[in-house]
Write a protein that holds these residues in place. Structure first.
Motif, PDB file in Angstrom:
ATOM      1  N   ALA A   1      14.342  14.511  -4.182  1.00  0.00           N
ATOM      2  CA  ALA A   1      13.511  15.417  -3.355  1.00  0.00           C
ATOM      3  C   ALA A   1      12.707  15.015  -3.014  1.00  0.00           C
ATOM      4  O   ALA A   1      11.322  16.233  -3.562  1.00  0.00           O
ATOM      5  N   ARG A   2      11.838  13.691  -3.214  1.00  0.00           N
ATOM      6  CA  ARG A   2      10.720  13.492  -2.716  1.00  0.00           C
ATOM      7  C   ARG A   2      10.600  13.060  -1.369  1.00  0.00           C
ATOM      8  O   ARG A   2      11.346  12.148  -0.869  1.00  0.00           O
ATOM      9  N   PHE A   3       8.723  12.087  -1.080  1.00  0.00           N
ATOM     10  CA  PHE A   3       8.729  11.403   0.332  1.00  0.00           C
ATOM     11  C   PHE A   3       8.405  10.494  -0.303  1.00  0.00           C
ATOM     12  O   PHE A   3       7.157  10.221  -1.542  1.00  0.00           O
ATOM     13  N   TYR A   4       8.748   9.306   0.287  1.00  0.00           N
ATOM     14  CA  TYR A   4       8.419   8.072  -0.125  1.00  0.00           C
ATOM     15  C   TYR A   4       8.176   7.152   1.233  1.00  0.00           C
ATOM     16  O   TYR A   4       8.742   6.895   1.755  1.00  0.00           O
ATOM     17  N   SER A   5       6.345   6.562   0.820  1.00  0.00           N
ATOM     18  CA  SER A   5       6.188   6.081   2.026  1.00  0.00           C
ATOM     19  C   SER A   5       5.377   4.808   1.857  1.00  0.00           C
ATOM     20  O   SER A   5       4.076   4.552   0.510  1.00  0.00           O
ATOM     21  N   ILE A   6       5.660   3.151   1.919  1.00  0.00           N
ATOM     22  CA  ILE A   6       4.607   1.911   0.816  1.00  0.00           C
ATOM     23  C   ILE A   6       4.910   0.984   2.534  1.00  0.00           C
ATOM     24  O   ILE A   6       6.146   0.749   3.200  1.00  0.00           O
ATOM     25  N   SER A   7       4.566   0.213   2.760  1.00  0.00           N
ATOM     26  CA  SER A   7       3.920  -0.867   4.001  1.00  0.00           C
ATOM     27  C   SER A   7       3.005  -2.316   2.738  1.00  0.00           C
ATOM     28  O   SER A   7       2.785  -1.601   2.138  1.00  0.00           O
ATOM     29  N   ALA A   8       4.052  -3.059   3.706  1.00  0.00           N
ATOM     30  CA  ALA A   8       2.656  -4.312   3.557  1.00  0.00           C
ATOM     31  C   ALA A   8       2.958  -4.908   4.822  1.00  0.00           C
ATOM     32  O   ALA A   8       3.686  -4.872   5.682  1.00  0.00           O
ATOM     33  N   LYS A   9       1.797  -5.634   4.640  1.00  0.00           N
ATOM     34  CA  LYS A   9       0.992  -6.486   6.444  1.00  0.00           C
ATOM     35  C   LYS A   9       1.776  -8.138   5.604  1.00  0.00           C
ATOM     36  O   LYS A   9       1.954  -8.279   4.823  1.00  0.00           O
TER      37      LYS A   9
ATOM     38  N   ASN B   1       2.983   7.671   8.092  1.00  0.00           N
ATOM     39  CA  ASN B   1       4.354   8.219   7.353  1.00  0.00           C
ATOM     40  C   ASN B   1       5.466   8.433   8.962  1.00  0.00           C
ATOM     41  O   ASN B   1       5.749   7.633   8.639  1.00  0.00           O
ATOM     42  N   GLY B   2       6.504   9.849   8.982  1.00  0.00           N
ATOM     43  CA  GLY B   2       7.566   9.624   9.276  1.00  0.00           C
ATOM     44  C   GLY B   2       6.860   9.297  10.922  1.00  0.00           C
ATOM     45  O   GLY B   2       7.620   9.189  12.153  1.00  0.00           O
ATOM     46  N   ASP B   3       6.294   9.597  10.769  1.00  0.00           N
ATOM     47  CA  ASP B   3       5.506   9.734  12.531  1.00  0.00           C
ATOM     48  C   ASP B   3       4.607   8.546  13.206  1.00  0.00           C
ATOM     49  O   ASP B   3       4.255   8.546  14.528  1.00  0.00           O
ATOM     50  N   THR B   4       4.354   8.102  12.217  1.00  0.00           N
ATOM     51  CA  THR B   4       3.680   6.327  12.478  1.00  0.00           C
ATOM     52  C   THR B   4       4.344   5.859  13.544  1.00  0.00           C
ATOM     53  O   THR B   4       5.713   5.628  13.902  1.00  0.00           O
ATOM     54  N   ASP B   5       3.804   5.258  14.626  1.00  0.00           N
ATOM     55  CA  ASP B   5       4.853   4.508  15.230  1.00  0.00           C
ATOM     56  C   ASP B   5       4.778   3.163  14.773  1.00  0.00           C
ATOM     57  O   ASP B   5       4.203   2.703  14.113  1.00  0.00           O
ATOM     58  N   TYR B   6       6.341   2.843  15.441  1.00  0.00           N
ATOM     59  CA  TYR B   6       6.791   2.109  15.148  1.00  0.00           C
ATOM     60  C   TYR B   6       7.700   0.612  16.214  1.00  0.00           C
ATOM     61  O   TYR B   6       7.884   1.776  17.194  1.00  0.00           O
ATOM     62  N   HIS B   7       7.884  -0.157  16.325  1.00  0.00           N
ATOM     63  CA  HIS B   7       8.751  -1.544  16.670  1.00  0.00           C
ATOM     64  C   HIS B   7      10.802  -0.804  16.722  1.00  0.00           C
ATOM     65  O   HIS B   7      10.539  -1.419  17.734  1.00  0.00           O
ATOM     66  N   VAL B   8      10.210  -0.725  15.365  1.00  0.00           N
ATOM     67  CA  VAL B   8      12.057  -0.985  15.091  1.00  0.00           C
ATOM     68  C   VAL B   8      12.085  -0.532  13.957  1.00  0.00           C
ATOM     69  O   VAL B   8      10.917  -0.331  12.979  1.00  0.00           O
ATOM     70  N   MET B   9      13.498   0.245  13.739  1.00  0.00           N
ATOM     71  CA  MET B   9      13.732   0.991  12.290  1.00  0.00           C
ATOM     72  C   MET B   9      15.150   1.460  12.313  1.00  0.00           C
ATOM     73  O   MET B   9      15.383   1.252  13.903  1.00  0.00           O
TER      74      MET B   9
ATOM     75  N   VAL C   1       1.063  -1.312  -0.342  1.00  0.00           N
ATOM     76  CA  VAL C   1       0.034  -0.028   0.025  1.00  0.00           C
ATOM     77  C   VAL C   1       0.488   1.316  -0.501  1.00  0.00           C
ATOM     78  O   VAL C   1       1.776   1.196   0.676  1.00  0.00           O
ATOM     79  N   VAL C   2       0.508   2.329  -1.216  1.00  0.00           N
ATOM     80  CA  VAL C   2       1.447   3.396  -0.975  1.00  0.00           C
ATOM     81  C   VAL C   2       0.886   4.374  -0.028  1.00  0.00           C
ATOM     82  O   VAL C   2      -0.753   4.298  -0.151  1.00  0.00           O
ATOM     83  N   SER C   3       1.263   5.187   1.079  1.00  0.00           N
ATOM     84  CA  SER C   3       0.872   6.281   1.755  1.00  0.00           C
ATOM     85  C   SER C   3       0.165   7.539   0.307  1.00  0.00           C
ATOM     86  O   SER C   3       0.826   7.111   0.212  1.00  0.00           O
ATOM     87  N   ASP C   4      -0.651   7.852   1.639  1.00  0.00           N
ATOM     88  CA  ASP C   4      -0.923   8.921   0.761  1.00  0.00           C
ATOM     89  C   ASP C   4      -0.566  10.000   1.597  1.00  0.00           C
ATOM     90  O   ASP C   4      -0.596  11.796   0.938  1.00  0.00           O
ATOM     91  N   ASN C   5       0.209   9.551   2.517  1.00  0.00           N
ATOM     92  CA  ASN C   5       1.576  11.506   3.143  1.00  0.00           C
ATOM     93  C   ASN C   5       2.167  12.109   1.545  1.00  0.00           C
ATOM     94  O   ASN C   5       2.992  11.341   0.737  1.00  0.00           O
TER      95      ASN C   5
END
Length: 161
Positions: A67-75, A118-126, A34-38
């Motif tokens: 010079a762009r922002f990229y956020s993508i995730s998979a469950k 986005n960059g502020d989304t909670d995470y366990h490991v980065m 899923v590509v983020s709408d961020n």
């Protein structure tokens, strides 16, 4: 800078030799990610493309614009590594000399909103490379509750060009 991002993300628990997630970006990969709408409304979200990098190897995700922002995730299925080692790895290649940028992988809690990731989304490991000017380090941050724990050991990252 256009970066080639090869996300061959593999989460493995060595003690039980169980792989919880692996991606080779073969047919159907778009249905798993899923590509983020961020940053879309601001016009600063970049577009992901699939392709081989300048360094050879299999195809992977690539950023397509500088010079762009990229956020993508998979469950993947929820798991615990309590009492076991956790191996979290991926490969990244930068085909241009970076002025400033990073390429992090994050292990997220179950149920997070992928569309607004986005960059502020909670995470366990980065972890991943952070290159800005002469600073070339690898961030490793573990999170528990409201606290983030930065690994203070200096881990320099190599540059590809």
């Amino acid at each position: 800078m256009i970066k080639t991002l090869f996300l061959f993300a593999t989460i493995v628990l060595f003690a039980s030799a169980t792989s919880y997630f692996s991606e080779s970006f073969e047919a159907g990969w778009e249905d798993r990610w899923v590509v983020s709408d961020n940053k879309v409304d601001e016009g600063t979200a970049g577009k992901w493309v699939l392709g081989a990098g300048e360094f050879g190897g299999p195809e992977g995700l690539k950023t397509s614009e500088d010079a762009r922002f990229y956020s993508i995730s998979a469950k993947f299925d929820e798991f615990t590594n309590e009492g076991k080692d956790l191996i979290l790895q991926y490969s990244i290649g930068n085909s241009q000399k970076l002025d400033c940028g990073g390429g992090y992988i994050k292990l997220m809690p179950a149920g997070f909103d992928q569309a607004s990731f986005n960059g502020d989304t909670d995470y366990h490991v980065m972890f991943g490379p952070d290159i800005c000017g002469s600073t070339k380090k690898t961030h490793v941050i573990l999170s528990e509750g409201e606290e983030n724990y930065l690994v203070n050991k200096e881990i320099r990252c190599e540059t590809d060009v």
